[in-house]
Motif scaffolding. Sequence first.
Motif, PDB file in Angstrom:
ATOM      1  N   TYR A  94       0.786  -1.239   0.000  1.00  0.00           N
ATOM      2  CA  TYR A  94       0.000   0.000   0.000  1.00  0.00           C
ATOM      3  C   TYR A  94       0.821   1.293   0.000  1.00  0.00           C
ATOM      4  CZ  TYR A  94      -3.847  -3.132   1.099  1.00  0.00           C
ATOM      5  OH  TYR A  94      -4.759  -4.141   1.065  1.00  0.00           O
ATOM      6  N   VAL A  95       1.776   1.398   0.929  1.00  0.00           N
ATOM      7  CA  VAL A  95       2.445   2.683   1.127  1.00  0.00           C
ATOM      8  C   VAL A  95       3.247   3.106  -0.097  1.00  0.00           C
ATOM      9  CG1 VAL A  95       4.125   3.941   2.552  1.00  0.00           C
ATOM     10  CG2 VAL A  95       2.499   2.388   3.626  1.00  0.00           C
ATOM     11  N   ARG A  96       3.888   2.171  -0.780  1.00  0.00           N
ATOM     12  CA  ARG A  96       4.708   2.546  -1.940  1.00  0.00           C
ATOM     13  C   ARG A  96       3.888   3.182  -3.054  1.00  0.00           C
ATOM     14  NH1 ARG A  96       4.614  -0.942  -6.360  1.00  0.00           N
ATOM     15  NH2 ARG A  96       3.486  -2.851  -5.947  1.00  0.00           N
ATOM     16  N   LYS A  97       2.584   2.981  -3.038  1.00  0.00           N
ATOM     17  CA  LYS A  97       1.706   3.554  -4.057  1.00  0.00           C
ATOM     18  C   LYS A  97       1.132   4.906  -3.640  1.00  0.00           C
ATOM     19  CE  LYS A  97       0.152  -1.045  -5.425  1.00  0.00           C
ATOM     20  NZ  LYS A  97      -1.004  -1.956  -5.451  1.00  0.00           N
ATOM     21  N   ALA A  98       1.525   5.399  -2.448  1.00  0.00           N
ATOM     22  CA  ALA A  98       0.937   6.631  -1.922  1.00  0.00           C
ATOM     23  C   ALA A  98       1.215   7.837  -2.814  1.00  0.00           C
ATOM     24  CB  ALA A  98       1.430   6.893  -0.502  1.00  0.00           C
ATOM     25  N   ILE A  99       2.425   7.915  -3.350  1.00  0.00           N
ATOM     26  CA  ILE A  99       2.739   8.999  -4.285  1.00  0.00           C
ATOM     27  C   ILE A  99       3.495   8.419  -5.472  1.00  0.00           C
ATOM     28  CG2 ILE A  99       2.757  10.844  -2.570  1.00  0.00           C
ATOM     29  CD1 ILE A  99       5.771  10.722  -2.508  1.00  0.00           C
ATOM     30  N   ASP A 100       3.410   9.111  -6.590  1.00  0.00           N
ATOM     31  CA  ASP A 100       4.038   8.645  -7.818  1.00  0.00           C
ATOM     32  C   ASP A 100       5.467   9.190  -7.907  1.00  0.00           C
ATOM     33  OD1 ASP A 100       4.227   7.339 -10.241  1.00  0.00           O
ATOM     34  OD2 ASP A 100       3.478   9.072 -11.377  1.00  0.00           O
ATOM     35  N   ASP A 101       6.395   8.503  -7.215  1.00  0.00           N
ATOM     36  CA  ASP A 101       7.800   8.905  -7.192  1.00  0.00           C
ATOM     37  C   ASP A 101       8.629   7.620  -7.122  1.00  0.00           C
ATOM     38  OD1 ASP A 101      10.411   9.538  -6.253  1.00  0.00           O
ATOM     39  OD2 ASP A 101       9.677  11.458  -5.501  1.00  0.00           O
ATOM     40  N   LYS A 102       9.488   7.412  -8.106  1.00  0.00           N
ATOM     41  CA  LYS A 102      10.266   6.169  -8.173  1.00  0.00           C
ATOM     42  C   LYS A 102      11.189   6.000  -6.971  1.00  0.00           C
ATOM     43  CE  LYS A 102      10.216   5.263 -13.076  1.00  0.00           C
ATOM     44  NZ  LYS A 102      10.971   4.734 -14.198  1.00  0.00           N
ATOM     45  N   ASN A 103      11.855   7.080  -6.553  1.00  0.00           N
ATOM     46  CA  ASN A 103      12.750   6.984  -5.394  1.00  0.00           C
ATOM     47  C   ASN A 103      11.980   6.617  -4.129  1.00  0.00           C
ATOM     48  OD1 ASN A 103      15.121   7.524  -6.781  1.00  0.00           O
ATOM     49  ND2 ASN A 103      14.900   9.740  -6.505  1.00  0.00           N
ATOM     50  N   PHE A 104      10.819   7.247  -3.946  1.00  0.00           N
ATOM     51  CA  PHE A 104       9.969   6.926  -2.794  1.00  0.00           C
ATOM     52  C   PHE A 104       9.582   5.448  -2.823  1.00  0.00           C
ATOM     53  CE2 PHE A 104       5.666   6.380  -1.100  1.00  0.00           C
ATOM     54  CZ  PHE A 104       5.866   6.771   0.208  1.00  0.00           C
ATOM     55  N   SER A 105       9.100   4.977  -3.971  1.00  0.00           N
ATOM     56  CA  SER A 105       8.694   3.575  -4.089  1.00  0.00           C
ATOM     57  C   SER A 105       9.854   2.637  -3.798  1.00  0.00           C
ATOM     58  CB  SER A 105       8.151   3.288  -5.490  1.00  0.00           C
ATOM     59  OG  SER A 105       6.954   3.977  -5.694  1.00  0.00           O
ATOM     60  N   ARG A 106      11.034   2.957  -4.314  1.00  0.00           N
ATOM     61  CA  ARG A 106      12.208   2.115  -4.108  1.00  0.00           C
ATOM     62  C   ARG A 106      12.567   2.041  -2.618  1.00  0.00           C
ATOM     63  NH1 ARG A 106      16.004   4.757  -7.039  1.00  0.00           N
ATOM     64  NH2 ARG A 106      14.965   4.071  -8.923  1.00  0.00           N
ATOM     65  N   ILE A 107      12.587   3.183  -1.940  1.00  0.00           N
ATOM     66  CA  ILE A 107      12.916   3.227  -0.506  1.00  0.00           C
ATOM     67  C   ILE A 107      11.888   2.442   0.304  1.00  0.00           C
ATOM     68  CG2 ILE A 107      13.048   4.766   1.513  1.00  0.00           C
ATOM     69  CD1 ILE A 107      15.549   4.857  -0.181  1.00  0.00           C
ATOM     70  N   ILE A 108      10.623   2.612  -0.013  1.00  0.00           N
ATOM     71  CA  ILE A 108       9.565   1.919   0.731  1.00  0.00           C
ATOM     72  C   ILE A 108       9.632   0.414   0.469  1.00  0.00           C
ATOM     73  CG2 ILE A 108       7.055   1.687   0.992  1.00  0.00           C
ATOM     74  CD1 ILE A 108       8.327   4.217   2.289  1.00  0.00           C
ATOM     75  N   ILE A 109       9.933  -0.002  -0.753  1.00  0.00           N
ATOM     76  CA  ILE A 109      10.087  -1.434  -1.049  1.00  0.00           C
ATOM     77  C   ILE A 109      11.270  -2.008  -0.273  1.00  0.00           C
ATOM     78  CG2 ILE A 109      10.718  -3.094  -2.849  1.00  0.00           C
ATOM     79  CD1 ILE A 109       8.964  -1.411  -4.778  1.00  0.00           C
ATOM     80  N   ILE A 110      12.394  -1.281  -0.247  1.00  0.00           N
ATOM     81  CA  ILE A 110      13.563  -1.740   0.521  1.00  0.00           C
ATOM     82  C   ILE A 110      13.198  -1.862   1.996  1.00  0.00           C
ATOM     83  CG2 ILE A 110      15.862  -1.043   1.343  1.00  0.00           C
ATOM     84  CD1 ILE A 110      16.292   0.188  -1.484  1.00  0.00           C
ATOM     85  N   ARG A 111      12.510  -0.853   2.507  1.00  0.00           N
ATOM     86  CA  ARG A 111      12.094  -0.886   3.912  1.00  0.00           C
ATOM     87  C   ARG A 111      11.158  -2.067   4.168  1.00  0.00           C
ATOM     88  NH1 ARG A 111       7.912   1.390   6.920  1.00  0.00           N
ATOM     89  NH2 ARG A 111       8.531   1.793   9.070  1.00  0.00           N
ATOM     90  N   GLY A 112      10.239  -2.320   3.261  1.00  0.00           N
ATOM     91  CA  GLY A 112       9.313  -3.443   3.407  1.00  0.00           C
ATOM     92  C   GLY A 112      10.025  -4.781   3.388  1.00  0.00           C
TER      93      GLY A 112
END
Length: 182
Positions: free
Chosen positions: A48-66
């Motif tokens: 869910y959280v990685r889809k909160a905003i459309d930003d590749k860096n954000f998604s990458r960081i959240i996926i790593i954290r997950g």
Amino acid sequence: MRKTIIAMGLLTAVIGLMMIFAPEAVVKTAVIILGVAGIVNGAYNIIYVRKAIDDKNFSRIIIIRGILGIITGLIAVILPLALAGAVWTAMVYMLAIYLLLSAALEVYGTLKLRSANVNTKMYVAEITVSIVLAFVLFIVPAQVGLILIRIIGIGACIAGIGLIIWERTNRTTVIYAEKIDD
């Protein structure tokens, strides 16, 4: 009298007694609970959280954290159950380090979410709880940590007993009216 309040008071008092008389078992249980929480939190971040905003860096960081959360959680649940002894202490320190890394990654994610005008109160609370839990986990393996757990246990016992007494003394009184015939 609400029975759920009395049950919560009893449960709090029992957990407090466990913290006083078996703090090592409480730490072991907390490690497993934190492991399960890490797995759930990691999956939630990836889904869910990685889809909160459309930003590749954000998604990458959240996926790593997950992924870190899921791996750490699995290790925290499986390894101590498979091995005993010093593994518990190592797991406590590993969970503390994970919580600090997770908080750091969450700060980045929260700043990105804030810049996208997303409400971040929940994320700030998660960062704060992660840092506090990490601090507690760093001191738990030392003797002072066991003393701290026992002190918290005494507080939990007092709170549980107080909750039961409060509920018993503040219960609502039901008065039935008399029927008067004219």
